[in-house]
Design a protein around this motif. Structure first.
Motif, short mmCIF file in Angstrom:
data_model
loop_
_atom_site.label_atom_id
_atom_site.label_comp_id
_atom_site.label_asym_id
_atom_site.label_seq_id
_atom_site.Cartn_x
_atom_site.Cartn_y
_atom_site.Cartn_z
N GLY A 176 0.84 -1.19 0.00
CA GLY A 176 0.00 0.00 0.00
C GLY A 176 0.87 1.24 0.00
O GLY A 176 2.01 1.23 -0.47
N LEU A 177 0.35 2.32 0.52
CA LEU A 177 1.08 3.58 0.69
C LEU A 177 1.70 4.08 -0.61
O LEU A 177 2.83 4.53 -0.67
N GLY A 178 0.94 3.94 -1.69
CA GLY A 178 1.40 4.48 -2.97
C GLY A 178 2.44 3.66 -3.69
O GLY A 178 3.16 4.18 -4.55
N THR A 179 2.51 2.38 -3.39
CA THR A 179 3.50 1.51 -4.05
C THR A 179 3.41 1.61 -5.57
O THR A 179 4.43 1.61 -6.26
N ASN A 180 2.19 1.69 -6.10
CA ASN A 180 2.01 1.69 -7.55
C ASN A 180 1.85 3.09 -8.13
O ASN A 180 1.43 3.23 -9.29
N VAL A 181 2.19 4.11 -7.36
CA VAL A 181 2.10 5.49 -7.83
C VAL A 181 3.49 5.93 -8.30
O VAL A 181 4.43 5.97 -7.50
N PRO A 182 3.65 6.26 -9.58
CA PRO A 182 4.99 6.61 -10.08
C PRO A 182 5.68 7.72 -9.30
O PRO A 182 6.90 7.68 -9.13
N ASP A 183 4.93 8.71 -8.83
CA ASP A 183 5.55 9.82 -8.09
C ASP A 183 6.24 9.33 -6.81
O ASP A 183 7.26 9.87 -6.41
N VAL A 184 5.66 8.31 -6.18
CA VAL A 184 6.26 7.76 -4.96
C VAL A 184 7.56 7.05 -5.32
O VAL A 184 8.61 7.26 -4.69
N GLN A 185 7.51 6.23 -6.35
CA GLN A 185 8.70 5.50 -6.80
C GLN A 185 9.82 6.46 -7.18
O GLN A 185 10.97 6.29 -6.77
N GLU A 186 9.48 7.51 -7.93
CA GLU A 186 10.50 8.46 -8.37
C GLU A 186 11.07 9.25 -7.20
O GLU A 186 12.27 9.53 -7.16
N ALA A 187 10.22 9.60 -6.24
CA ALA A 187 10.69 10.35 -5.07
C ALA A 187 11.71 9.55 -4.27
O ALA A 187 12.59 10.13 -3.62
N LEU A 188 11.61 8.23 -4.34
CA LEU A 188 12.54 7.36 -3.61
C LEU A 188 13.77 7.01 -4.44
O LEU A 188 14.62 6.25 -4.00
#
Length: 198
Positions: free
Chosen positions: A142-154
């Protein structure tokens, strides 16, 4: 370090997941052992496709802010005020989070599903090491795992990486009852050369 009279296999079988963790989290030395355990996963082609990002202490709160905002920007109706509150309340107690990603290799030598299996095996080693050191963990997608913005921010470019979620790690906040696991006989057959009986 966990002190127990259980054998290593018994200890392994007693592992269970829980979101209910709090501080303290693993020390730097323990975290190094946990992450090094992740390097021992089976890995066809020695690609080492697993990638981890360490998020701890005050940065966990910043993760909550970033991920919740990113999910809200997508318009996902599941991020209700109650869901946001629950996520923030949970993460406020978590001392350590590992972000998990798979680096994808596209040369055609090793199928992608085998690369993902290697990452899953690496995370399982991490979860087992956490347990054997006396801590508890929870692998969340959860917690935005599949949201590209979350992935890119990390730090994971979606063109190169598949983000696979977060492992929350800490001291168990409650006594965890023993999980009732299924009998392995329900899931195992033995093949002796003839027609299989399922």
């Amino acid at each position: 370090m966990m002190t127990t009279s259980a054998t290593p296999v018994q200890l392994l079988m007693s592992r269970r997941s829980t979101k209910l963790v709090r501080g303290p989290g693993p020390s730097d030395q323990e975290l190094a052992q946990i992450l090094q355990a992740g390097m021992s996963a089976p890995d066809h082609g020695a690609l080492r496709p697993w990638r981890y990002v360490v998020i701890r202490d005050e940065a966990v709160g910043r993760l909550a802010d970033m991920a919740i905002a990113a999910v809200k920007r997508t318009g996902d109706p599941r991020m209700t005020p109650e869901k946001e509150k629950n996520n923030r309340t949970w993460l406020a107690q978590v001392p350590l989070v590992l972000g998990v990603a798979q680096k994808s290799f596209f040369d055609g030598k090793i199928p992608e599903h085998e690369q993902m299996l290697a990452v899953g095996a690496s995370v399982m080693n991490v979860l087992n090491a956490v347990h054997m050191l006396g801590y508890a963990a929870f692998w969340s997608t959860g917690l935005g795992t599949n949201v590209p913005d979350v992935q890119e921010a990390l730090g994971f470019d979606p063109l190169e990486y598949r983000f696979l979620g977060f492992v929350a790690i800490g001291t168990p906040a409650v006594d965890l009852p023993t999980m009732q696991r299924p009998d392995f006989h329900e899931f195992v057959t033995e093949w002796t050369g003839g027609k299989p009986h399922m």
